[in-house]
Design a protein around this motif. Structure first.
Motif, PDB file in Angstrom:
ATOM      1  N   ALA A  83       5.772  11.432  -1.356  1.00 27.74           N
ATOM      2  CA  ALA A  83       5.590   9.867  -1.856  1.00 27.74           C
ATOM      3  C   ALA A  83       7.045   9.801  -1.695  1.00 27.74           C
ATOM      4  CB  ALA A  83       6.100  10.263  -3.847  1.00 27.74           C
ATOM      5  N   MET A  84       8.293  10.267  -1.322  1.00 30.04           N
ATOM      6  CA  MET A  84       9.221   9.498  -1.402  1.00 30.04           C
ATOM      7  C   MET A  84       9.598   9.605   0.506  1.00 30.04           C
ATOM      8  SD  MET A  84      11.644   9.612  -3.443  1.00 30.04           S
ATOM      9  CE  MET A  84      10.606   9.230  -4.466  1.00 30.04           C
ATOM     10  N   HIS A  85       8.815  10.046   1.282  1.00 30.17           N
ATOM     11  CA  HIS A  85       8.692   9.453   2.247  1.00 30.17           C
ATOM     12  C   HIS A  85       7.951   8.267   2.716  1.00 30.17           C
ATOM     13  CE1 HIS A  85       8.378   8.957   6.828  1.00 30.17           C
ATOM     14  NE2 HIS A  85       6.794   9.113   6.689  1.00 30.17           N
ATOM     15  N   SER A  86       6.946   7.655   1.494  1.00 27.32           N
ATOM     16  CA  SER A  86       6.362   6.247   1.567  1.00 27.32           C
ATOM     17  C   SER A  86       6.914   5.449   0.982  1.00 27.32           C
ATOM     18  CB  SER A  86       4.974   6.470   0.886  1.00 27.32           C
ATOM     19  OG  SER A  86       4.129   7.280   1.459  1.00 27.32           O
ATOM     20  N   VAL A 146      11.894  -4.343  -2.156  1.00 25.85           N
ATOM     21  CA  VAL A 146      13.616  -3.837  -2.705  1.00 25.85           C
ATOM     22  C   VAL A 146      13.171  -3.221  -3.551  1.00 25.85           C
ATOM     23  CG1 VAL A 146      15.445  -2.740  -1.377  1.00 25.85           C
ATOM     24  CG2 VAL A 146      13.808  -4.079  -0.185  1.00 25.85           C
ATOM     25  N   SER A 147      13.710  -4.146  -4.217  1.00 30.64           N
ATOM     26  CA  SER A 147      14.392  -4.013  -5.409  1.00 30.64           C
ATOM     27  C   SER A 147      13.214  -2.890  -6.770  1.00 30.64           C
ATOM     28  CB  SER A 147      14.342  -4.796  -6.720  1.00 30.64           C
ATOM     29  OG  SER A 147      14.334  -4.513  -8.270  1.00 30.64           O
ATOM     30  N   ALA A 148      11.127  -2.419  -6.133  1.00 32.42           N
ATOM     31  CA  ALA A 148      10.472  -2.829  -7.108  1.00 32.42           C
ATOM     32  C   ALA A 148      10.341  -0.749  -6.672  1.00 32.42           C
ATOM     33  CB  ALA A 148       9.149  -2.801  -7.166  1.00 32.42           C
ATOM     34  N   CYS A 149      10.763  -0.438  -5.219  1.00 32.60           N
ATOM     35  CA  CYS A 149      10.971   0.174  -5.084  1.00 32.60           C
ATOM     36  C   CYS A 149      11.985   1.377  -4.764  1.00 32.60           C
ATOM     37  CB  CYS A 149      11.002   0.325  -2.889  1.00 32.60           C
ATOM     38  SG  CYS A 149       9.339   0.015  -2.651  1.00 32.60           S
ATOM     39  N   ALA A 183       1.012  -1.154  -0.531  1.00 32.95           N
ATOM     40  CA  ALA A 183       0.110  -0.034  -0.316  1.00 32.95           C
ATOM     41  C   ALA A 183       1.099   1.119  -0.141  1.00 32.95           C
ATOM     42  CB  ALA A 183      -1.517  -0.074   1.067  1.00 32.95           C
ATOM     43  N   LEU A 184       1.602   0.696   0.506  1.00 31.04           N
ATOM     44  CA  LEU A 184       2.680   2.253   0.588  1.00 31.04           C
ATOM     45  C   LEU A 184       3.619   2.371  -0.755  1.00 31.04           C
ATOM     46  CD1 LEU A 184       4.581   2.046   4.313  1.00 31.04           C
ATOM     47  CD2 LEU A 184       3.399   3.938   3.485  1.00 31.04           C
ATOM     48  N   PHE A 185       3.370   1.263  -1.610  1.00 28.57           N
ATOM     49  CA  PHE A 185       4.132   1.458  -2.857  1.00 28.57           C
ATOM     50  C   PHE A 185       3.167   2.185  -3.899  1.00 28.57           C
ATOM     51  CE2 PHE A 185       4.836   0.301  -7.160  1.00 28.57           C
ATOM     52  CZ  PHE A 185       6.068  -0.155  -7.477  1.00 28.57           C
ATOM     53  N   MET A 186       2.179   1.566  -3.783  1.00 29.27           N
ATOM     54  CA  MET A 186       1.470   2.390  -4.327  1.00 29.27           C
ATOM     55  C   MET A 186       0.832   3.494  -4.164  1.00 29.27           C
ATOM     56  SD  MET A 186       0.547   0.468  -6.751  1.00 29.27           S
ATOM     57  CE  MET A 186      -1.256   0.311  -7.964  1.00 29.27           C
ATOM     58  N   GLU A 201      10.429   5.032   1.639  1.00 36.27           N
ATOM     59  CA  GLU A 201      11.649   4.610   2.296  1.00 36.27           C
ATOM     60  C   GLU A 201      10.872   3.901   3.334  1.00 36.27           C
ATOM     61  OE1 GLU A 201      14.372   5.668   2.122  1.00 36.27           O
ATOM     62  OE2 GLU A 201      14.313   6.575   0.800  1.00 36.27           O
ATOM     63  N   GLU A 202       9.385   4.084   3.525  1.00 28.97           N
ATOM     64  CA  GLU A 202       8.902   3.420   4.360  1.00 28.97           C
ATOM     65  C   GLU A 202       8.639   2.227   3.919  1.00 28.97           C
ATOM     66  OE1 GLU A 202       5.644   4.217   6.928  1.00 28.97           O
ATOM     67  OE2 GLU A 202       5.518   6.183   5.945  1.00 28.97           O
ATOM     68  N   ALA A 203       7.821   2.000   2.789  1.00 30.94           N
ATOM     69  CA  ALA A 203       7.986   0.831   1.847  1.00 30.94           C
ATOM     70  C   ALA A 203       9.338   0.414   2.213  1.00 30.94           C
ATOM     71  CB  ALA A 203       7.564   0.879   0.629  1.00 30.94           C
ATOM     72  N   ILE A 204      10.491   0.850   2.502  1.00 29.70           N
ATOM     73  CA  ILE A 204      11.445   0.220   1.882  1.00 29.70           C
ATOM     74  C   ILE A 204      11.927  -0.521   2.798  1.00 29.70           C
ATOM     75  CG2 ILE A 204      13.819  -0.196   1.427  1.00 29.70           C
ATOM     76  CD1 ILE A 204      13.313   2.499  -1.078  1.00 29.70           C
ATOM     77  N   ALA A 205      11.568   0.161   4.210  1.00 33.19           N
ATOM     78  CA  ALA A 205      12.208  -0.321   5.708  1.00 33.19           C
ATOM     79  C   ALA A 205      11.603  -1.752   5.581  1.00 33.19           C
ATOM     80  CB  ALA A 205      12.306   0.756   6.176  1.00 33.19           C
ATOM     81  N   ILE A 206      10.174  -2.205   5.392  1.00 31.81           N
ATOM     82  CA  ILE A 206       9.194  -2.642   5.881  1.00 31.81           C
ATOM     83  C   ILE A 206       9.903  -4.581   5.101  1.00 31.81           C
ATOM     84  CG2 ILE A 206       6.924  -3.774   6.055  1.00 31.81           C
ATOM     85  CD1 ILE A 206       5.535  -1.208   6.362  1.00 31.81           C
ATOM     86  N   TYR A 207       9.875  -4.066   3.493  1.00 30.21           N
ATOM     87  CA  TYR A 207      10.608  -4.867   2.992  1.00 30.21           C
ATOM     88  C   TYR A 207      11.595  -5.733   3.151  1.00 30.21           C
ATOM     89  CZ  TYR A 207       6.713  -4.223  -0.772  1.00 30.21           C
ATOM     90  OH  TYR A 207       5.755  -4.038  -1.567  1.00 30.21           O
TER      91      TYR A 207
END
Length: 503
Positions: free
Chosen positions: A457-460, A477-480, A440-443, A462-468
């Protein structure tokens, strides 16, 4: 969702109903000895069954039935048929169990033994529930409950309430199932019936897991396991471990889930329980799928489907086929995906399982999106959403919000997409499902980037990357990182394919 069956009421409790019954009068000394022998054989058979020595138990029960038939003792025949039905259910031989329970029902009706009649009806209700004949199952269980209430049998009332709870859970009516489990559990607690407390506790944990209340469901499963192990009930332990495995999958703890499913599989194999084997295989299939071991996943789902089909468990068949659909979808094999989801949808429609139906049309919605059929996708997502809302299935509602957000993005309806994604994100965060939270953060980041809200957008992202990174999802991580470096993506991706499981 996992398809799970229970031993019949006739064998799950030390004393399912008060066992006062008419006394058989035998003519002749030899006849009396034979009938006493039949009685002891049945009792010993029941003891073997309770210890999951199914083969020895069936030998004793069938021998008892043979002696009783030879002496034309209707009372002993009726009692033994109940034991036979329960043992056959444990072996998942449901057609033979139905025949035994049907004959027992007829005999108890003729003998006017209402307790035995209620037990036979409970057994038939269980069999019909497994076969997906929910209307007949409900009719049998409701009649059994009326009988037990009429004769003042508390344990009988608890059994029928538990059976109805299992039926509603299998149909996806979670609120009704929860209320019935709680009513049955209160009776079991009052009667100090440990197995009944364990069974209803596991049933409530199933409901809590299906509603993604993992912090509540996990300790409930662990309490049930402790009780099952105290009683030596291997089948209950196997089922609870499957539930714990499903929670671990949702938490992206794939190795732990795989370990639990292997333990459940080992137990089911040791006691010779085909449905337990099939359920564990289905769980292993999802563990393999989420680790992108697609060949192994397909093999597990095929094995689960075939085992369920062999014993007539239609919901189990549908769940395994859904697993195949998820696997094909992760590989972007949309033709195979659509075929699998459509087959599962048809089964759920036939048996009246509305949550299973909602799951399949939600999956088909994503397939249609990938094929550029956004109007059809939108219609399916909205239909699924209404079904999920009716059962207060928060994660199902969130999944449809995610799908509808993708529809809005395709149509450049960015504000609507953002609202839907924030709603889904809130549900995923509350349920602590990291893979879905990151998706959801990615989208959301993609939507914000399109709206030129770069900082948000960048904040979301970074949050997604941290979770992945935390859950070890390298593809996520790669998609983000691609989105972070390239800005806007050229298309909306299927989150199950590129990011992680949404179902």
């Amino acid at each position: 969702m996992y398809s799970e069956e229970r031993p019949s009421a006739a064998i799950r409790r030390r004393t399912p109903f008060p066992m006062s019954q008419p006394t058989s009068i035998s003519e002749g000394f030899q006849g009396g000895i034979q009938l006493r022998s039949a009685h002891h054989l049945r009792v010993n058979g029941d003891l073997h069954i309770r210890e999951f020595r199914i083969f020895q138990g069936l030998q004793n029960i069938k021998a008892s039935l043979g002696i009783s038939r030879e002496n034309q003792d209707s009372i002993q025949i009726a009692s033994t048929l109940l034991s036979l039905g329960g043992a056959l259910c444990l072996q998942c031989e449901y057609q033979s169990a139905e025949e035994a329970y049907t004959e027992a029902k007829e005999l108890h009706t003729r003998l006017r033994w209402r307790q035995g009649l209620a037990q036979a009806l409970c057994g038939l209700g269980h069999v019909y529930s497994i076969q997906g004949d929910f209307n007949r199952a409900q009719s049998c269980l409701a009649e059994a409950h009326e009988i037990t209430a009429g004769i003042g049998s508390d344990i009988g009332a608890a059994e029928t309430l538990y059976g109805l709870a299992e039926l509603y859970r299998r149909r996806g009516y979670l609120s009704k199932a929860k209320a019935l489990y709680m009513r049955a559990q209160k009776i079991y607690v009052r009667l100090d019936n440990t197995l009944g407390v364990a069974e209803t506790g596991r049933g409530l944990a199933d409901i809590q897991r299906m509603q993604c209340m993992f912090d509540v469901a996990e300790p409930a499963y662990l309490r049930a396991v402790a009780l099952y192990e105290q009683l030596g009930n291997s089948l209950g332990t196997s089922k609870a471990k499957c539930g714990l495995g499903a929670i671990s999958l949702r938490r992206s703890m794939h190795a732990k889930a795989e370990e639990l499913y292997h333990e459940a599989h080992y137990i089911a194999e040791r006691i010779g329980h085909p449905v337990g084997l099939a359920n564990a295989l289905c769980g292993l299939g999802h563990a393999h799928r989420l680790e992108t071991r697609y060949v192994e996943a397909v093999s597990c789902f095929h094995g689960s489907r075939d085992k369920h089909a062999l014993i007539g468990n239609r919901i189990g068949v549908a769940e395994a086929i859904c697993g195949l659909g998820d696997t094909y979808r992760m590989q972007a094999k949309y033709s195979e995906t659509e075929e699998a989801y459509s087959k599962a949808r048809d089964i759920y429609t036939q048996v009246g399982h509305h949550l299973g139906f909602a799951d399949t049309i939600c999956g088909l919605g994503h397939v249609h999106l990938a094929q550029g059929r956004d109007r059809e996708a939108e219609s399916l997502f909205k239909e699924a959403e209404s079904l999920y809302k009716a059962e207060e299935h928060a994660i199902g509602v969130a999944n449809t919000a995610f799908g509808l957000a993708a529809v809005h993005l395709i149509r450049s309806e960015h504000s609507s997409a953002s609202l839907r994604l924030r709603s889904a994100l809130e549900s995923y965060t509350k349920a602590a499902i990291p893979s879905l939270q990151a998706s959801a953060l990615f989208m959301l980041a993609l939507t914000l980037e399109i709206k030129q809200k770069t900082d948000e957008a960048m904040h979301s992202i970074e949050e997604a990357i941290a979770i992945y990174a935390r859950i070890g999802d390298g593809r996520g991580v790669s998609a983000c990182r691609k989105l972070r470096h390239r800005g806007r993506y050229v298309a909306v991706m299927d989150p199950l394919v590129e990011i992680g499981n949404l179902d």
